[in-house]
Each structure stands twice: as C-alpha cells, then as structure tokens.
Write an enzyme that holds these catalytic residues in place. Sequence first.
Site, PDB file in Angstrom:
ATOM      1  N   CYS A  20       0.781  -1.229   0.000  1.00  0.00           N
ATOM      2  CA  CYS A  20       0.000   0.000   0.000  1.00  0.00           C
ATOM      3  C   CYS A  20       0.821   1.292   0.000  1.00  0.00           C
ATOM      4  O   CYS A  20       0.468   2.213  -0.737  1.00  0.00           O
ATOM      5  CB  CYS A  20      -1.048   0.004   1.098  1.00  0.00           C
ATOM      6  SG  CYS A  20      -0.727  -1.058   2.487  1.00  0.00           S
ATOM      7  N   ARG A  79       7.420 -10.867   5.381  1.00  0.00           N
ATOM      8  CA  ARG A  79       7.139 -10.542   6.772  1.00  0.00           C
ATOM      9  C   ARG A  79       7.810 -11.564   7.656  1.00  0.00           C
ATOM     10  O   ARG A  79       7.764 -12.759   7.362  1.00  0.00           O
ATOM     11  CB  ARG A  79       5.630 -10.538   7.040  1.00  0.00           C
ATOM     12  CG  ARG A  79       4.932  -9.443   6.268  1.00  0.00           C
ATOM     13  CD  ARG A  79       3.452  -9.473   6.493  1.00  0.00           C
ATOM     14  NE  ARG A  79       2.796  -8.565   5.547  1.00  0.00           N
ATOM     15  CZ  ARG A  79       1.482  -8.466   5.402  1.00  0.00           C
ATOM     16  NH1 ARG A  79       0.687  -9.203   6.150  1.00  0.00           N
ATOM     17  NH2 ARG A  79       0.972  -7.645   4.536  1.00  0.00           N
ATOM     18  N   GLN A  99       0.520 -11.248  -2.681  1.00  0.00           N
ATOM     19  CA  GLN A  99      -0.874 -10.856  -2.495  1.00  0.00           C
ATOM     20  C   GLN A  99      -1.485 -10.464  -3.835  1.00  0.00           C
ATOM     21  O   GLN A  99      -0.799  -9.885  -4.668  1.00  0.00           O
ATOM     22  CB  GLN A  99      -0.955  -9.630  -1.584  1.00  0.00           C
ATOM     23  CG  GLN A  99      -0.441  -9.872  -0.181  1.00  0.00           C
ATOM     24  CD  GLN A  99      -0.486  -8.595   0.631  1.00  0.00           C
ATOM     25  OE1 GLN A  99      -0.007  -7.551   0.200  1.00  0.00           O
ATOM     26  NE2 GLN A  99      -1.066  -8.675   1.809  1.00  0.00           N
ATOM     27  N   ASP A 120      -3.110  -7.960  -4.490  1.00  0.00           N
ATOM     28  CA  ASP A 120      -3.412  -6.714  -3.799  1.00  0.00           C
ATOM     29  C   ASP A 120      -3.950  -5.660  -4.754  1.00  0.00           C
ATOM     30  O   ASP A 120      -3.605  -5.656  -5.932  1.00  0.00           O
ATOM     31  CB  ASP A 120      -2.104  -6.199  -3.174  1.00  0.00           C
ATOM     32  CG  ASP A 120      -2.356  -5.444  -1.892  1.00  0.00           C
ATOM     33  OD1 ASP A 120      -3.528  -5.276  -1.525  1.00  0.00           O
ATOM     34  OD2 ASP A 120      -1.370  -5.031  -1.267  1.00  0.00           O
ATOM     35  N   LYS A 180     -14.125  -2.986   7.995  1.00  0.00           N
ATOM     36  CA  LYS A 180     -13.778  -3.951   6.952  1.00  0.00           C
ATOM     37  C   LYS A 180     -14.830  -5.037   6.800  1.00  0.00           C
ATOM     38  O   LYS A 180     -15.714  -5.203   7.644  1.00  0.00           O
ATOM     39  CB  LYS A 180     -12.423  -4.577   7.247  1.00  0.00           C
ATOM     40  CG  LYS A 180     -12.357  -5.294   8.576  1.00  0.00           C
ATOM     41  CD  LYS A 180     -10.972  -5.883   8.802  1.00  0.00           C
ATOM     42  CE  LYS A 180     -10.935  -6.647  10.111  1.00  0.00           C
ATOM     43  NZ  LYS A 180      -9.685  -7.323  10.356  1.00  0.00           N
ATOM     44  N   HIS A 237      -8.439  -1.127   0.655  1.00  0.00           N
ATOM     45  CA  HIS A 237      -7.536  -2.258   0.386  1.00  0.00           C
ATOM     46  C   HIS A 237      -8.418  -3.450   0.102  1.00  0.00           C
ATOM     47  O   HIS A 237      -9.408  -3.644   0.798  1.00  0.00           O
ATOM     48  CB  HIS A 237      -6.710  -2.657   1.607  1.00  0.00           C
ATOM     49  CG  HIS A 237      -5.961  -1.565   2.270  1.00  0.00           C
ATOM     50  ND1 HIS A 237      -4.597  -1.524   2.276  1.00  0.00           N
ATOM     51  CD2 HIS A 237      -6.369  -0.492   2.980  1.00  0.00           C
ATOM     52  CE1 HIS A 237      -4.198  -0.472   2.969  1.00  0.00           C
ATOM     53  NE2 HIS A 237      -5.242   0.167   3.416  1.00  0.00           N
TER      54      HIS A 237
END
Length: 647
Positions: free
Chosen positions: A338, A367, A385, A387, A473, A519
């Site tokens: 992002c 990560r 991802q 994404d 979300k 997102h």
Amino acid sequence: MKINVTLPDGSVRSYEHGATAMDVAKSISEGLARNVLSAKVNGEVRDANRPLPGDCNLALLTWNDPDGKATMWHSSAHVMAEAVESLYPGAKFGIGPAVENGFYYDIDFGERSVGEHDFAAIEAKFKELASKKASFIRTEVSKADAIKYFTEKSDEYKLELIEGLNDGEITFYNQGNFTDLCRGPHIPDTSFIKAFKILNVAGAYWRGDEKRKQLTRLYAITFPKQKELDEYLAMLEEAKKRDHRKLGKELDLFTFSEKVGPGLPLWLPKGTALRERLVNFMKKAQEDSGYVQVSTPHIAHKDLYVCSGHYEKYGKDSFQPIHTPHEGEEFLLKPMNCPHHCEIYKSRPHSYKDLPIRYAEFGTVYRYEQSGELHGLTRVRGFTQDDAHLFCRPDQVKEEFKKVIDLVLLVFRALDLTDYEAQVSLRDKEDRSKYIGSDENWEKAEQAIIEAAAEKGLRTVVEYGEAAFYGPKLDFMVKDALGRKWQLGTIQVDYNLPERFDLEYVGSDNLKHRPVMIHRAPFGSLERFVAVVIEHTAGRFPLWLTPEQAIVLPISDKFVGACHDVVRVLKNSDIRASVDERNEKIGRKIRDAELAKTPFMLIIGEKEAADGTVSVREHGQGDLGTMAPASFAELVNGRIKAQLAAH
RNA sequence: GCCUUUGUAGCUCAGAGGUAGAGCACUUCCUUGGUAAGGAAGAGGUCCCGGGUUCAAUUCCCGGCAAAGGCUCCA
C-alpha cells in the site's frame, strides 16, 4: 406450590416446587432423560439436576445442542483432571474449558514432562473413573473457604483465579475424588461419557501471557458413543490426507528447502503454472472491473514505512533493515504494497473526475513470522498478495464495495467454494477514541459496507470492535469440504494512509479533498489460497485450474505417434495434455494417472488409431466411450466455460 | 520465541553401541500388453549439523538447525 415450565415448543407443564430439569425430562420420556446433559433455564445453561428457580422457560440440552456438547466436554475436563491427579499426585491445575472440538486442561506437572507416551495411562484411568458413574455435585463456598482449600492443595493457579472472584459467587464441583473451582454447569454423572481420547499435548502460557509460566495443555475429546469417536478420528484421518503440505509434495506443486530457509516456499513448474492461471484469472476479472496494473520493487526506504506507520507498528518484529555499503541508507524488505501505491497516486495531481482509481499488483511481500508460527503455505515469510488499492471519493465507497464483493464471489464460484459467510467489522460502540478518521466518514463508510453487503444478498455477521484502527472492513470466511473455516477475501476501508501520505484530489468545488482508500485482496495471498483450494478439493482441482487436464495413453509403443497427434489437436483448443510414453501396460498407466488425479485419460490403441478417435476415461468416473479428439476438446471447454460463467 | 514430538535412500518408513534395511520411485534389459500395479537385474545414504562419553556413536548425553502439533477459546 406448583411451578409452570414453558418448553421450547410453547407447551406449559406444571411441576412441584423444587423440581429439576431432569424431573421434567423424566416426565416426558425415559429416553430423553437418559440423554439430557444440561438445561437452558431462561437462557442460562445450568445443571440438569439443579432445582428450577420457579416459573421458567426450559430447554433440555442433549448431545445435539452445542451447549449440551460443551457441558459434556467441560465435565470431561474435570474427569481428565481427576485421572491426572491420581496418576501424578501434586499436579496443579489451571483452566479446563470446552472448546470447539473437545476440551483441554492446562496442567502444571512440576518438574515432570508429560508427552504422548503418557496418553495411554491417562486414557485407561479416565475410562475407569468414568465408568464409576460418579455424580457431579455443586456446592457454594465462601471465598475464605475456597482460598483455604486451594492453599492446602498449594495450587497457585486456582488461588489466582479465586482472587478475581467475588465472595458469594464461588462454587465448587465435585465428582469422585476430585474437587474443582468451577462455575459449571456439568452433566449429571460421569456415565454419560462413553468414549475418550487425548488428541495432543501442547505448551500453553498461563493466561496466554508469554512472560508467565508455561503449562502443559492436554487436548482431548469425548463422545456419548464409541462409534462417534471412531467417526471423528476417521474425519481427522481424512483431513490429514487432504493436508496441502502432503498433497503439494505428491502433486509436485511446491517444496521447501532448508538451505533457502523456513517459510520461503519454492514453487515447482506445475505449482507455478497453477499460480499463473489464478493470476491470469484475477487479472482478467480486474481488467473487466476497471483496475490498472502497477508494479513496484521488493525493497524500499525505511522512511516510506515510517511515513505509513508500519515501521512503528511492525518494525521491531520485522526483518531488520538492509544498509547500503557507502551511503548507510536503510532499506526494508517490502512488508506491504500500500505505501508504494500511495506514492504512485501522489506522482501526479488528481481531479474528482479521475476517481475511483484502482491500482492492482500481484505484489510479493516479506514478513518476519516467528519460527513456530510457520505452517506450510498458510503461514510463510514471503508471499504474493493479489493486492489492489482503490482511491475514491467518500460517496463512491458503497459502489466500490459492491464491485469488490462481486469480484470475491466470482472467485468463490470459480473454485466451488459455496459455503461462505461475510463478517462486517465495525467500531467499538463504547470507545471511539482508538480510531483515526472523522466520525462522519466512519459513519458513512460503515453504513456503506452494511448496505453494500445487504444489496449483494450476503449472509453477514456484524462484529463491533473488530474494525482496524484505520477503518471498517468486510472479511469472507469460507468453509471447506471438511467444514473447517478459513478467512479468505478481505476488503478494508482506510482513512489512515491517505492522511499520512497527504493524498488529495481537487473537487468540483476546486478545493482539495482527501480520498478514501480501500484495500482488497480476494485471494488474500496466493500461497494461502492455493493451500485452501488444495485442501478443499483434496487435490482434484477445477478443470480450468488443474496442471494437466488430460493424459494420452498409448496401448503400446506403436501408437505413441498417434498420441502426439492428438495432443497437438488439443493444444490448438487450449487443452493441457501430454503423452505417457513409458514402457508400461495400459492398466499401470491408468492407475498412475488416477493417482495423479489427472481429470481425463485418453486411450489410443489399434482401433482408435485406425478411425482417428480416442477412448475417454474420466478420473474417478471410468470409461466414457470413444469420440473424436475435437469432440473431447468441446466437452472439456464446455465444462470450463460453465464453471467460469459469471452467473 | 516457548512446550511436546520427530529428523535414516528422491518418497513413505523399519532398525540396532560393532560393514545400513524394506516398499515405491529411478536406470538397464526382457516383455508390446485394452481401462487401477508385467518380469528381471542394477544404482542410490555425511543415518540433519556440531561437540561429548566410549576401544567403537547413525544409535547414549549436551548444544544447534529444520519439520509437526500447540501457545486466541478463561473458574
């Protein structure tokens, strides 16, 4: 004096004062009485043999009620504790609740270490104790007496629990030779438990706090019938067979290497091809929905993540910064896409007419996960991802949400994931201080999500307090073929990053405004998604996704040439096929193709070679008869089309 | 990270303080076979890594590494 008891069907029955739920059960039928584990009295689960409080609503709980099961399992935990105490005098007990599938008890065995080799003895003792038909007896005790009892037992865990309780609300339960601090309720006696099995042993910190002592947690399960335990164990076996780590190896999809490192999957050619198909599927769907692809590098200046706030929140638990040799600059492995996308947005000014802008990237992120957290493909240190970040005006949030929901549902349909549920995560109703963004915008966004989900006809649960600090979300929970729940797609509103990156657009009023960011990742991560699909389908992938759709099997060497001709025809119809040229009998080739879960086998012998046909055999189905290669291609492509059809 | 368990051939696994085993897979040869395993021969191991005990350690002990199950479920 009589009391009136209202049963769930609405009927009212009258009983003597002091009657118990068990008395009610007996008055209905002996069979019911034999199966009553506990009772729900005015909505509260209580012991079946406790006197009813007066006029009340009563539901008798059996094994078929989740609360009945929980009662049985919680009682089983006490019996297991009794067994442990008799085998290991001096053991101290933490908590022993019922859980989703069974129960556990956290136990301090002192210096002793207890492992799988001890299970048999505990199980034997448990069975002996359960067969004694010991009643569970509830007593109310004063705080002082409770403290006295556990001080004598020198069980500091129970004492700590008592500390947190008020005098007058403390109860003990006793069965056989074991007394435990317990709120209850419990089953009438131990004879209801007919089958018991310790499932596994694990370390668990006292009160979930890793700074405190680690206790030994015994997970176990019980059933009212041996047969049910056998079925449950068979189900676990089935789950093992579907394990994506096992199937991933068997189907040549991915592997791990100690040299490369833990949590870093290596995708083999077949697995990579499968990933590519998922990616292409998504790219196509996104293109149709107005997304544009962007691409960003795998590392970035630490400052980027300081700006986004990720460094402060996750920095210390991440891979450490990479330093440039001469300038001494610090770079981080990309943990999120992002911030990069925010910078792309910022690279030029935007008008309200440009919005929404939808940047999509199959971004690989890294990560640090603690070594013990790693698990196959579902928990890794490097993953990709699907994404995308949508930058829109506040009034566009709802419409964008609906479009994303469509995308998520398209994915689920294409993969036969039909059993799903959506969770809407909103702000804590009481405490609004922990959230960033204006009240007005939150209100609008929460409303937009709820409405979008409703208009799309989603089955939703609303959870207050589950929102991220930066926005509400919508998460999708999917149940796989074995009924296990997975969290897959997620859609999140974000007010934080636009603020931190000072993103803006020029409105129709010629003033600067803050865009809202969304997102979303329908797959979540490709790694995790592939794992779920493997376990859901047991490796029998949907036809459009499977590595090899057909394998062509010559009856003997003489027909290898004819087989290759067929493969060429199929390739022209975009069907993935190869020839099994091995010097083996046809029975063997069929067996191997069946085990490899190849959807179709095309057999070519004398007859087929002569008239230009193939003998088609479907995985798990058997012989479908002979047909021309072109007809077979039509059959396959027809099925794929049906599955990928939008509606 | 912590607890429990595990680490032996490409895979699945057996094994014992004294020259390392099976099945499948692999290679070669024979076989040319019609809807779930044709036959024979062969090759293949730093018994996870490092230390210690021992005449001798892959085996026993200690330390690492990796994998598995768990560490959210609140008497």
